[in-house]
Enzyme design. Structure first.
Site, PDB file in Angstrom:
ATOM      1  N   LYS A   1      -6.494  34.469  65.782  1.00 29.98           N
ATOM      2  CA  LYS A   1      -5.358  35.122  65.185  1.00 29.98           C
ATOM      3  C   LYS A   1      -4.065  34.604  65.632  1.00 29.98           C
ATOM      4  O   LYS A   1      -4.190  33.929  66.664  1.00 29.98           O
ATOM      5  CB  LYS A   1      -5.706  36.634  65.581  1.00 29.98           C
TER       6      LYS A   1
ATOM      7  N   PHE B   1      -2.750  52.091  60.485  1.00 25.12           N
ATOM      8  CA  PHE B   1      -2.256  50.812  61.146  1.00 25.12           C
ATOM      9  C   PHE B   1      -2.169  49.478  60.200  1.00 25.12           C
ATOM     10  O   PHE B   1      -1.898  48.466  60.748  1.00 25.12           O
ATOM     11  CB  PHE B   1      -3.108  50.473  62.207  1.00 25.12           C
TER      12      PHE B   1
ATOM     13  N   ARG C   1     -20.145  37.870  67.902  1.00 26.73           N
ATOM     14  CA  ARG C   1     -19.523  39.196  68.145  1.00 26.73           C
ATOM     15  C   ARG C   1     -19.799  39.595  69.604  1.00 26.73           C
ATOM     16  O   ARG C   1     -18.823  40.206  70.054  1.00 26.73           O
ATOM     17  CB  ARG C   1     -20.245  40.222  67.205  1.00 26.73           C
TER      18      ARG C   1
ATOM     19  N   THR D   1     -13.669  45.961  69.501  1.00 26.17           N
ATOM     20  CA  THR D   1     -12.257  45.935  68.748  1.00 26.17           C
ATOM     21  C   THR D   1     -11.233  46.297  69.450  1.00 26.17           C
ATOM     22  O   THR D   1     -10.060  45.494  69.300  1.00 26.17           O
ATOM     23  CB  THR D   1     -12.497  46.778  67.431  1.00 26.17           C
TER      24      THR D   1
ATOM     25  N   ARG E   1     -11.838  39.319  73.905  1.00 26.71           N
ATOM     26  CA  ARG E   1     -10.800  40.225  73.556  1.00 26.71           C
ATOM     27  C   ARG E   1     -10.413  40.937  74.650  1.00 26.71           C
ATOM     28  O   ARG E   1      -9.096  41.341  75.105  1.00 26.71           O
ATOM     29  CB  ARG E   1     -11.522  41.362  72.516  1.00 26.71           C
TER      30      ARG E   1
ATOM     31  N   ASN F   1      -5.909  41.572  69.359  1.00 29.34           N
ATOM     32  CA  ASN F   1      -7.273  41.249  69.956  1.00 29.34           C
ATOM     33  C   ASN F   1      -7.697  39.607  69.583  1.00 29.34           C
ATOM     34  O   ASN F   1      -9.031  39.420  69.829  1.00 29.34           O
ATOM     35  CB  ASN F   1      -8.328  42.076  69.529  1.00 29.34           C
TER      36      ASN F   1
ATOM     37  N   HIS G   1     -10.984  37.191  65.213  1.00 31.17           N
ATOM     38  CA  HIS G   1     -11.750  37.903  64.188  1.00 31.17           C
ATOM     39  C   HIS G   1     -13.203  37.205  64.092  1.00 31.17           C
ATOM     40  O   HIS G   1     -13.343  36.092  64.118  1.00 31.17           O
ATOM     41  CB  HIS G   1     -11.251  37.870  62.710  1.00 31.17           C
TER      42      HIS G   1
HETATM   43  P1  IDP Z   1     -13.387  44.232  63.886  1.00 31.39           P
HETATM   44  O1  IDP Z   1     -12.399  43.081  64.120  1.00 31.39           O
HETATM   45  O2  IDP Z   1     -13.828  44.321  65.504  1.00 31.39           O
HETATM   46  O3  IDP Z   1     -14.383  43.895  63.274  1.00 31.39           O
HETATM   47  P2  IDP Z   1     -12.300  46.552  62.243  1.00 31.39           P
HETATM   48  O4  IDP Z   1     -12.583  47.769  62.473  1.00 31.39           O
HETATM   49  O5  IDP Z   1     -13.044  45.588  61.273  1.00 31.39           O
HETATM   50  O6  IDP Z   1     -12.609  45.530  63.675  1.00 31.39           O
HETATM   51  O7  IDP Z   1     -10.855  46.066  62.514  1.00 31.39           O
HETATM   52  C1  IDP Z   1     -10.186  44.974  61.843  1.00 31.39           C
HETATM   53  C2  IDP Z   1      -8.981  44.781  62.741  1.00 31.39           C
HETATM   54  O8  IDP Z   1      -7.989  45.664  62.634  1.00 31.39           O
HETATM   55  C3  IDP Z   1      -9.113  44.906  64.130  1.00 31.39           C
HETATM   56  O9  IDP Z   1      -9.553  43.498  64.624  1.00 31.39           O
HETATM   57  C4  IDP Z   1      -7.713  45.001  64.749  1.00 31.39           C
HETATM   58  O10 IDP Z   1      -6.867  43.860  64.679  1.00 31.39           O
HETATM   59  C5  IDP Z   1      -7.566  46.145  63.881  1.00 31.39           C
HETATM   60  N1  IDP Z   1      -7.548  47.461  64.256  1.00 31.39           N
HETATM   61  C6  IDP Z   1      -8.749  48.099  63.976  1.00 31.39           C
HETATM   62  N2  IDP Z   1      -8.747  49.371  64.436  1.00 31.39           N
HETATM   63  C7  IDP Z   1      -7.466  49.620  64.825  1.00 31.39           C
HETATM   64  C8  IDP Z   1      -6.753  50.585  65.518  1.00 31.39           C
HETATM   65  O11 IDP Z   1      -7.254  51.697  65.563  1.00 31.39           O
HETATM   66  N3  IDP Z   1      -5.446  50.424  65.651  1.00 31.39           N
HETATM   67  C9  IDP Z   1      -4.910  49.273  65.642  1.00 31.39           C
HETATM   68  N4  IDP Z   1      -5.349  48.097  64.977  1.00 31.39           N
HETATM   69  C10 IDP Z   1      -6.743  48.286  64.617  1.00 31.39           C
HETATM   70 MG    MG Z   2     -14.419  44.035  61.133  1.00 32.25          MG
END
Ligand code: IDP
Ligand code: MG
Length: 166
Positions: free
Chosen positions: A11, A59, A91, A97, A108, A122, A125
């Site tokens: 990212k 968000f 992963r 996350t 991360r 983070n 992806h």
């Molecule tokens: P992942 O990237 O670990 O698969 P997802 O739930 O798919 O997690 O969320 C996608 C992206 O959205 C995360 O990588 C992060 O950048 C953002 N994100 C997820 N949950 C939150 C939150 O509670 N607050 C702010 N950003 C979030």
């Molecule tokens: Mg995801």
């Protein structure tokens, strides 16, 4: 173990902080094959499509800006990794996350942060399952950008304007 393909995005915060080498070194622990890579300027259309399942989250707007590079550099490095159990292997090295909750030895955990505005920066992806990987790889890559066909292809006549070298 079943061979899988998975989409990785480094990212914009990762690119801005020159973490590309560190991230790729960590990912090389998996011994998976890199079968596609490119650097992309992410449009709002691509960002919104990529994160469409989070549309209703509070968000979401900031997340789209983050992926488009509004807070860092306007670029993302996209890669496809392939090999046995690729999705879980990647992963696990990425970590949770929420970068503050992620294991400190994960990518991360080591390099991510939450901004004062609440954006999860983070760094990376990675697809979470095979369905998500298929949707995401097809969204980010064309068949000819991947060194072998990870999904069935067909030949179609696509007529569209294209920018060429002057
Ligand atoms: P992942 O990237 O670990 O698969 P997802 O739930 O798919 O997690 O969320 C996608 C992206 O959205 C995360 O990588 C992060 O950048 C953002 N994100 C997820 N949950 C939150 C939150 O509670 N607050 C702010 N950003 C979030
Ligand atoms: Mg995801």
């Amino acid at each position: 173990m079943k061979n899988q393909q998975t989409l990785i995005l480094i990212k914009p915060d990762g690119l801005k902080k020159s973490l590309t080498g560190n991230v790729l070194t960590r990912l090389s622990e998996t011994k998976l094959d890199i079968i596609a890579t490119k650097t992309v300027q992410v449009t709002s259309k691509l960002a919104e499509e990529h994160y469409k399942y989070l549309k209703d989250k509070p968000f979401y707007k900031e997340l789209i800006k983050y992926l488009m590079g509004e807070f860092h550099k306007k670029k993302v490095m996209a890669l496809v990794y392939w090999g046995p159990d690729a999705i879980n292997k990647v992963r696990n090295i990425c970590g949770a996350t929420n970068p503050e909750e992620a294991d400190s030895v994960s990518i991360r955990g080591a390099y991510g942060r939450i901004t004062t505005k609440g954006v999860y920066e983070n760094v990376i992806h990675a697809s979470t399952n095979e369905e998500e990987a298929e949707r995401e790889i097809k969204l980010w890559f064309k068949p000819d950008e991947i060194i072998f066909d990870v999904y069935p292809t067909k030949t179609a006549t696509v007529k569209k304007k294209e920018r060429v070298w002057a």
